[in-house]
Design a protein around this motif. Sequence first.
Motif, short mmCIF file in Angstrom:
data_model
loop_
_atom_site.label_atom_id
_atom_site.label_comp_id
_atom_site.label_asym_id
_atom_site.label_seq_id
_atom_site.Cartn_x
_atom_site.Cartn_y
_atom_site.Cartn_z
N ASP A 117 8.43 -11.41 29.37
CA ASP A 117 8.83 -11.99 28.08
C ASP A 117 10.35 -11.99 27.92
N ASP A 118 10.97 -10.88 28.29
CA ASP A 118 12.43 -10.77 28.15
C ASP A 118 13.16 -11.79 29.02
N VAL A 119 12.67 -11.96 30.23
CA VAL A 119 13.30 -12.92 31.15
C VAL A 119 13.13 -14.34 30.61
N CYS A 120 11.93 -14.65 30.12
CA CYS A 120 11.69 -16.00 29.59
C CYS A 120 12.58 -16.29 28.39
N LYS A 121 12.68 -15.30 27.48
CA LYS A 121 13.53 -15.50 26.30
C LYS A 121 14.98 -15.71 26.72
N ALA A 122 15.44 -14.89 27.65
CA ALA A 122 16.84 -15.02 28.10
C ALA A 122 17.04 -16.38 28.78
N ALA A 123 16.04 -16.84 29.54
CA ALA A 123 16.17 -18.15 30.20
C ALA A 123 16.23 -19.26 29.16
N ASN A 124 15.39 -19.16 28.14
CA ASN A 124 15.43 -20.17 27.07
C ASN A 124 16.77 -20.15 26.33
N ALA A 125 17.29 -18.94 26.11
CA ALA A 125 18.58 -18.82 25.41
C ALA A 125 19.71 -19.42 26.25
N GLU A 132 22.51 -25.09 33.05
CA GLU A 132 21.57 -25.89 33.83
C GLU A 132 21.56 -25.42 35.26
N LYS A 133 20.53 -25.84 35.98
CA LYS A 133 20.41 -25.50 37.40
C LYS A 133 21.74 -25.78 38.11
N GLY A 134 22.21 -24.81 38.87
CA GLY A 134 23.46 -24.99 39.62
C GLY A 134 24.69 -24.45 38.90
N ASP A 135 24.64 -24.33 37.55
CA ASP A 135 25.78 -23.76 36.83
C ASP A 135 25.90 -22.27 37.15
N THR A 150 18.87 -10.67 32.36
CA THR A 150 19.81 -11.80 32.47
C THR A 150 19.89 -12.29 33.92
N MET A 151 19.96 -11.36 34.86
CA MET A 151 20.02 -11.77 36.26
C MET A 151 18.79 -12.59 36.62
N LEU A 152 17.62 -12.09 36.19
CA LEU A 152 16.39 -12.81 36.53
C LEU A 152 16.28 -14.14 35.77
N ALA A 153 16.84 -14.18 34.56
CA ALA A 153 16.82 -15.44 33.80
C ALA A 153 17.64 -16.49 34.54
N CYS A 154 18.78 -16.06 35.08
CA CYS A 154 19.61 -16.99 35.86
C CYS A 154 18.83 -17.49 37.09
N ALA A 155 18.19 -16.55 37.77
CA ALA A 155 17.42 -16.91 38.96
C ALA A 155 16.32 -17.90 38.59
N ARG A 156 15.74 -17.68 37.44
CA ARG A 156 14.64 -18.54 36.97
C ARG A 156 15.11 -19.97 36.77
N LEU A 157 16.36 -20.10 36.29
CA LEU A 157 16.93 -21.42 36.03
C LEU A 157 17.62 -22.01 37.24
N THR A 250 8.54 -22.11 31.83
CA THR A 250 7.96 -22.44 33.13
C THR A 250 9.03 -22.35 34.22
N PRO A 251 8.80 -21.48 35.21
CA PRO A 251 9.80 -21.35 36.27
C PRO A 251 9.77 -22.56 37.20
#
Length: 654
Positions: A117-125, A132-135, A150-157, A250-251
Motif C-alpha cells: 500500500d505504501d509503495v502504491c501511494k508513493a508511486a501515485n504521489a 514519468e518513466k525514465g525521469d 520511495t525507492m520501490l515507488a520509483c522502481a515501480r514507475l 498497476t505496476p
Amino acid sequence: MTDENLSSHLAELDLSPSPELAAEANGTEALYAEAEADPEAFWAKQARERLTWAKDFDQTLDWSEAPFAKWYVGGQLNAAYNCVDRHVEAGNGDRVALHFEGEGGDTRTVTYAQLKDDVCKAANALTELGVEKGDRVAIYLPMIPEAVATMLACARLGAPHSVIFGGFSAEALRTRINDAEAKVVVTADGQWRRGKAAPLKPAVDEALAGDATPVEKVLVVKRTESDVDWTEGRDVWWSDVVDRQSTEHTPEPMDSEHPLFILYTSGTTGKPKGIFHTTAGYLTQAAYTNSVVHDVHPETDVYWCTADIGWVTGHTYIVYGPLANGATQVLYEGTPDTPHQGRWWEIAQKYKVSILYTAPTAIRTFMKWGADIPAKYDLSSIRVLGSVGEPINPEAWLWYRKNIGNDTAPIVDTWWQTETGAIMISPLPGVTTLEPGSAQKPIPGISAEILDDDGKPLTDPEAVGYLVLTKPWPSMLRGIWGDPERYKETYWSRFGDKYYFAGDGAKYDDKGNIWLLGRVDDVMNVSGHRLSTAEIESALVSHPSVAEAAVVGATDETTGQAVVAFVILRGGAQDDGDATVQELRNHVAKEIGPIAKPRQIMVVPELPKTRSGKIMRRLLRDVAENREVGDVTTLADDSVMNLIQQGMGSGKED
Ligand code: WT7
C-alpha cells in the motif's frame, strides 16, 4: 593477542561447516559445478526461479557490444512487483517486511501488505508530481520506512532513483542532483542523530538555490518536526500528498535493461561517478546472493543489515535482495551508541535477529567498547554473520564470532563494490570451511583472477597482484551515467577489454583462498566508505587560504584508513595553527560531508614531488603512518621530506 598467539589459536579452531547448517543451507557445493559447467544456463535458471516475469527473456546474455552488457534480453518485469506485490498475492501479506526502530525508540511494524500500500501511494504521489518513466528522482532521506517505499515507488514507475547519503553536504548533493538531472527530490525535515534532530531539508534548499536547477518538486517527510524554509509551488509535504493517494497502482512491466538506479561513488578523479544499474540482472543477483550467501530463509529468519540505504549495501541488501526474497528484516535509523552502547544488541535481542550483516569498522568499535556490553543481551538467535566494506582482520573476525555469533555462527566476508551491484567473492555458510581474514572464493557463477603488472595470471601463494573479474555477471554496472568513455577507460582498459579491473590488490594463500589487500588506486576506504583523494584535495584547494593539497589514506586502528592531508598555504594566508586546521576540516565537511573530514591536516612548506611534478603519496603515507620515510631519490628536491617531518605531530584531530 600477539600475531603468533592469534595464528596458533586460529589453527586450533574447527571452522568447517556444522552438519546441521550444511543440511539446511541454501547454498550447496553442487552450485559451483553447475555454474562452472554452463554459466549462462546457471544465470538463466536463477533469473527464472527467483523472479516473477511479465514476459520471459529470449537471450540470457548479449555481450556483442562488450563491455556494454545486456542480460535477459527481451524479458520484462517490474522490480517493485517482485519485491512486494507477489508476496501478498502468494498469501504472505501478513508477514513482517520491516521491523522499524527509530533512534528515539519509536517503532513501526510494516507487513508486506502494508508495504505494498505504501509503495502504491508513493508511486501515485510521484506521478501526481510529474514523475514519468525514465525521469530521475533524487532521494535524501533518513533510514525510515518511507525511504524504502520511495525507492520501490520509483522502481515501480521505471523512474531511476539516485539515493544520496544523508551525511553528504549541500554541495555534494548539488553535484549529484545536477549530474543525474533529477526532476524531483524526496527528503525529510531532518533525521535523528545521537539524540538530536539533524537537519536535512536546508541542504536540499541550498543545493537547489542559485543557477537553474533541474528539480521541479521537493517532497518532504516530517520526521523531526523541525522548522523548515518553504518554497511555495516547489515544496510539498508527504503527509499532504502521499497520505491521500489510492493504494491501487498497476505496476508496468519494464524491459530487463531498463535503468533501475544511479548511485554516485568516488573514483580516482575529483568528480564522483554515477554508477548505474538496470532491472533484471541486478535483481537476479541481489536475490540469489541474499539467499545463498546470507542464507536467508524468509519464513523463519529475521535479517538485519546495518548499512545505510545511501550506500550500495543498503540498496542491495536492505531493499532489493531481502524484499525480492520476501524476508523479514530490521531497519534501524540511528547510531550504535544512542542512547547507550548496547543499542544494537538490545535490538537484536528484541527482534530475535538471526542474520546480521555489518562492517569491520563497526566490529572494531564494539571491541573497543568491550565484550561485556553484548554479553548483557541474549543473542542466541544469531546463526549467520556477515562482513562487508573492507578486509576484516582476524582479531575482529574472532571477536565477532565469539561475542556476537555464540562462538558458532559462520562469518561470510563478502567482497563486492558499488559497481558489481552484488556480492562476488565470499564463503557460503554451510558449505565453505572458513578462513578468517579472507573473502575466499568467487561465489558460484562468478569468475576472478589475480594478474601481475603485465596482465599475466598469478597463481603462486602470496604473489601480490590485481584482482580482475573474467566474465560478465548479471548485476554488473551498465556504465557511468552520461560518460560511457569513462566506463571503458576505468574498468576495461588496464588489462584489455576482457578483464574487469576492480581496483583492488589481492593474493592467493596456499589453500587457494583469495585475500583482498585494499585499493591500488587513489581511492581510500574510511569506515567502509569510499573516498577519493582527488575529491578531498579539490575541496581543500577551493579554500581561499590553500595553495596546494595532497591527501593520503593512513592506516587507522578503528576506521581501517583515515584521511590525512598535507597543505601548503597561500602566500598571504596566515598559519594560525589549530584554528587554521579546524577551519580547513570544517571546509571539507561543508564541501563533501563530515565523513570526508581529514583526521589530521598538516601545514607544510612544500610537497614531495618527482621531477615531472607528480606528488609522491607513498612518502606522505610513510609520514602519516609514523614510518621511516622510504626511498627519496626520485624527488626533485630531497630536502623536502626533512622539512615536512620537522612539522609532524601538529594538526591532530580534536
Ligand atoms: C571497495 C568497494 C561492497 C559494498 C560496500 C563498499 C572494499 C568491500 C570488501 C571485503 C576487502 C572490501 C574494496 C572494494 N571492500 N568489501 N569484504 N574485503 N575489501 O562498496 O564503496 O563501492 O567500495 O570496498 O576495496 O573495491 P564501495
